[in-house]
Write a protein that holds these residues in place. Structure first.
Motif, PDB file in Angstrom:
ATOM      1  N   TRP A   7     -13.333  -9.715   9.364  1.00 32.32           N
ATOM      2  CA  TRP A   7     -13.278  -8.039   9.361  1.00 32.32           C
ATOM      3  C   TRP A   7     -12.133  -7.826   9.862  1.00 32.32           C
ATOM      4  N   ASN A   8     -11.096  -8.307  11.211  1.00 34.62           N
ATOM      5  CA  ASN A   8     -10.405  -8.239  11.592  1.00 34.62           C
ATOM      6  C   ASN A   8      -8.874  -8.011  10.631  1.00 34.62           C
ATOM      7  N   SER A   9      -8.929  -8.473   9.497  1.00 31.76           N
ATOM      8  CA  SER A   9      -7.733  -8.708   8.872  1.00 31.76           C
ATOM      9  C   SER A   9      -7.290  -7.181   7.861  1.00 31.76           C
ATOM     10  N   LEU A  10      -5.852  -7.645   8.369  1.00 27.92           N
ATOM     11  CA  LEU A  10      -5.399  -6.283   7.611  1.00 27.92           C
ATOM     12  C   LEU A  10      -3.656  -6.877   7.141  1.00 27.92           C
ATOM     13  N   PHE A  11      -2.985  -7.989   7.450  1.00 26.51           N
ATOM     14  CA  PHE A  11      -2.185  -8.328   6.403  1.00 26.51           C
ATOM     15  C   PHE A  11      -2.535  -8.657   5.174  1.00 26.51           C
ATOM     16  N   TRP A  12      -3.143  -9.613   5.018  1.00 24.71           N
ATOM     17  CA  TRP A  12      -3.591  -9.855   3.186  1.00 24.71           C
ATOM     18  C   TRP A  12      -4.378  -9.491   2.493  1.00 24.71           C
ATOM     19  N   PRO A  13      -5.503  -8.368   2.631  1.00 28.11           N
ATOM     20  CA  PRO A  13      -5.228  -7.001   2.407  1.00 28.11           C
ATOM     21  C   PRO A  13      -4.938  -6.433   1.895  1.00 28.11           C
ATOM     22  N   LEU A  14      -3.573  -5.846   2.416  1.00 31.32           N
ATOM     23  CA  LEU A  14      -2.844  -5.104   2.527  1.00 31.32           C
ATOM     24  C   LEU A  14      -2.143  -5.496   1.340  1.00 31.32           C
ATOM     25  N   ILE A  15      -1.508  -7.206   0.890  1.00 30.11           N
ATOM     26  CA  ILE A  15      -0.999  -7.296  -0.117  1.00 30.11           C
ATOM     27  C   ILE A  15      -2.409  -7.227  -0.905  1.00 30.11           C
ATOM     28  N   ALA A  16      -3.068  -7.852  -1.222  1.00 25.80           N
ATOM     29  CA  ALA A  16      -3.970  -8.587  -2.163  1.00 25.80           C
ATOM     30  C   ALA A  16      -4.240  -6.732  -2.955  1.00 25.80           C
ATOM     31  N   VAL A  17      -5.367  -6.200  -2.143  1.00 22.62           N
ATOM     32  CA  VAL A  17      -5.630  -4.569  -3.137  1.00 22.62           C
ATOM     33  C   VAL A  17      -4.712  -3.829  -2.536  1.00 22.62           C
ATOM     34  N   ARG A  18      -5.013  -2.319  -3.812  1.00 23.94           N
ATOM     35  CA  ARG A  18      -4.527  -1.543  -4.018  1.00 23.94           C
ATOM     36  C   ARG A  18      -5.301  -0.590  -4.364  1.00 23.94           C
ATOM     37  N   ASP A  19      -6.341  -1.282  -4.530  1.00 21.20           N
ATOM     38  CA  ASP A  19      -7.999  -0.152  -4.575  1.00 21.20           C
ATOM     39  C   ASP A  19      -8.635   0.009  -3.729  1.00 21.20           C
ATOM     40  N   GLN A  20      -8.500   1.512  -3.419  1.00 17.83           N
ATOM     41  CA  GLN A  20      -9.528   1.657  -2.297  1.00 17.83           C
ATOM     42  C   GLN A  20     -10.887   1.715  -2.406  1.00 17.83           C
ATOM     43  N   SER A  21     -11.617   1.778  -3.577  1.00 18.88           N
ATOM     44  CA  SER A  21     -12.823   0.784  -2.896  1.00 18.88           C
ATOM     45  C   SER A  21     -13.086  -0.725  -3.368  1.00 18.88           C
ATOM     46  N   LEU A  22     -12.104  -0.981  -2.719  1.00 18.32           N
ATOM     47  CA  LEU A  22     -12.367  -2.737  -2.317  1.00 18.32           C
ATOM     48  C   LEU A  22     -12.275  -2.744  -0.978  1.00 18.32           C
ATOM     49  N   MET A  23     -11.016  -1.773  -0.429  1.00 18.62           N
ATOM     50  CA  MET A  23     -10.564  -2.332   0.856  1.00 18.62           C
ATOM     51  C   MET A  23     -11.107  -2.486   1.708  1.00 18.62           C
ATOM     52  N   PRO A  24     -11.152  -3.614   2.190  1.00 14.64           N
ATOM     53  CA  PRO A  24     -12.489  -3.627   3.997  1.00 14.64           C
ATOM     54  C   PRO A  24     -11.264  -2.407   5.019  1.00 14.64           C
ATOM     55  N   PRO A  25     -12.688  -3.094   5.775  1.00 13.01           N
ATOM     56  CA  PRO A  25     -12.313  -1.587   7.251  1.00 13.01           C
ATOM     57  C   PRO A  25     -11.368  -1.692   7.995  1.00 13.01           C
ATOM     58  N   LEU A  82       0.179 -16.773  -6.930  1.00 15.88           N
ATOM     59  CA  LEU A  82      -1.135 -17.993  -7.345  1.00 15.88           C
ATOM     60  C   LEU A  82      -2.088 -16.651  -7.829  1.00 15.88           C
ATOM     61  N   GLY A  83      -2.610 -15.772  -6.925  1.00 14.38           N
ATOM     62  CA  GLY A  83      -3.125 -14.286  -7.254  1.00 14.38           C
ATOM     63  C   GLY A  83      -3.051 -14.253  -8.546  1.00 14.38           C
ATOM     64  N   TYR A  84      -1.329 -13.784  -8.671  1.00 14.41           N
ATOM     65  CA  TYR A  84      -0.813 -12.754 -10.300  1.00 14.41           C
ATOM     66  C   TYR A  84      -1.112 -13.590 -10.720  1.00 14.41           C
ATOM     67  N   LYS A  85      -1.041 -14.728 -11.274  1.00 10.05           N
ATOM     68  CA  LYS A  85      -1.498 -16.050 -12.354  1.00 10.05           C
ATOM     69  C   LYS A  85      -2.410 -15.946 -12.882  1.00 10.05           C
ATOM     70  N   LEU A  86      -3.583 -15.982 -11.825  1.00  5.17           N
ATOM     71  CA  LEU A  86      -4.604 -16.346 -11.626  1.00  5.17           C
ATOM     72  C   LEU A  86      -5.332 -14.672 -12.413  1.00  5.17           C
ATOM     73  N   GLY A  87      -4.829 -13.623 -12.121  1.00  7.19           N
ATOM     74  CA  GLY A  87      -5.420 -11.990 -12.589  1.00  7.19           C
ATOM     75  C   GLY A  87      -6.497 -12.032 -11.465  1.00  7.19           C
ATOM     76  N   ILE A  88      -6.856 -12.207 -10.211  1.00  6.92           N
ATOM     77  CA  ILE A  88      -7.398 -11.842  -9.642  1.00  6.92           C
ATOM     78  C   ILE A  88      -6.886 -11.155  -8.472  1.00  6.92           C
ATOM     79  N   LEU A  89      -5.863 -10.748  -8.368  1.00  4.22           N
ATOM     80  CA  LEU A  89      -5.218  -9.860  -7.357  1.00  4.22           C
ATOM     81  C   LEU A  89      -6.041  -8.291  -7.538  1.00  4.22           C
ATOM     82  N   ASN A  90      -6.301  -7.740  -6.481  1.00  6.52           N
ATOM     83  CA  ASN A  90      -7.058  -6.521  -6.688  1.00  6.52           C
ATOM     84  C   ASN A  90      -8.245  -6.787  -6.897  1.00  6.52           C
ATOM     85  N   THR A  91      -8.802  -7.722  -6.556  1.00  5.45           N
ATOM     86  CA  THR A  91     -10.564  -7.737  -7.097  1.00  5.45           C
ATOM     87  C   THR A  91     -11.054  -8.561  -5.583  1.00  5.45           C
TER      88      THR A  91
END
Length: 281
Positions: free
Chosen positions: A212-230, A135-144
């Protein structure tokens, strides 16, 4: 059974109960104590066979300085604050009206909708990761930022918790508000949510800690280092060639965990009240 005999039985039971609590608390605290200890040790002391909390050579300044300078940890922290704060605000905006409708309004299918909320509580979010990614790919919101925020806007736990708390508020309060000319949304925003402040704080702690502790979904959703959570950002200390730099890694982990501990200790009274308030009507 005499009162004295009852008291004699109560004392050993209290001792056993407190002993179990102390042992459980110690087991929970051991990883955090270990993390803080490693964050102030030099590399040569980290892998020693014997453990001592305080190092022979204090290396905390070097480890924490490297944690803050070798990777954009402050940027990761700001990303976490923005993402968690936005998620929480949207969750309250969505979950509070939904919970109010389930608690105070009569309409066809209300019980079915509440049953669906309970079923949704049983589903781990990882089950939905593939359809959410598509769904994120279809909407074009991945890596945001949107990819990190919008999958969590609707929280079944938030709806359930608010609904249980709203059920404890007398219906006469709602009727009086309607007589004063307030709309249903105004009742939610101006009356129900302020009265359910302990539940809001309890849910806020759960929501912030979880995301704040989530790792699984951010690891899939973003690649840009400036968007990464802790949690995703501190993986920068892992090096496949030279190995992980455990001192700065533990220092970064301590910095990431510290705000959560401070927030929980500051709001623990409202946290307990918010969780138990909906259990008594």
């Amino acid at each position: 059974m005499s009162i004295s005999h009852t008291r004699d039985l109560a004392v050993p039971a209290a001792i056993i109960r407190h002993a179990v609590l102390l042992i459980t608390g110690a087991l929970i605290l051991v990883p955090f104590v270990w993390m803080v200890s490693l964050s102030i040790k030099p590399p040569g002391e980290i892998f020693r066979a014997t453990f001592s909390f305080w190092p022979e050579q204090f290396y905390g300044l070097e480890n924490y300085t490297k944690a803050l300078t070798s990777s954009p940890l402050p940027c990761y922290m700001l990303n976490g604050i923005f993402v968690c704060g936005t998620i929480l605000a949207l969750q309250i905006a969505v979950c509070a009206p939904a919970a109010y409708a389930l608690a105070k309004l009569n309409f066809p299918g209300r019980n079915l909708l509440f049953a669906l909320v309970l079923i949704a509580l049983l589903l781990p979010h990882e089950v939905l990761s593939l359809p959410l990614f598509i769904l994120g790919y279809k909407l074009g919101i991945l890596n945001t930022y949107a990819a990190l925020i919008f999958p969590y806007v609707v929280s079944p736990f938030g709806i359930f918790l608010f609904r249980q708390f709203f059920k404890t508020i007398p219906d006469d309060v709602v009727h009086a508000a309607r007589l004063d000319g307030l709309s249903e949304l105004a009742i939610v925003g101006r009356i129900m949510v302020p009265m359910a402040l302990p539940a809001v704080i309890a849910f806020g702690i759960f929501s912030v800690v979880s995301h704040w502790n989530s790792l699984f979904w951010p690891l899939i959703a973003v690649r840009d280092q400036s968007l990464m959570p802790p949690p995703l950002g501190i993986m920068a200390f892992k090096n496949e060639d030279t190995g992980s730099d455990y001192g700065p890694l533990m220092a970064a982990s301590t910095i990431v965990v510290a705000p959560l501990i401070i927030a929980f200790l500051s709001a623990q009274r409202w946290f307990v009240e918010g969780l138990t308030g909906g259990a008594v009507k």
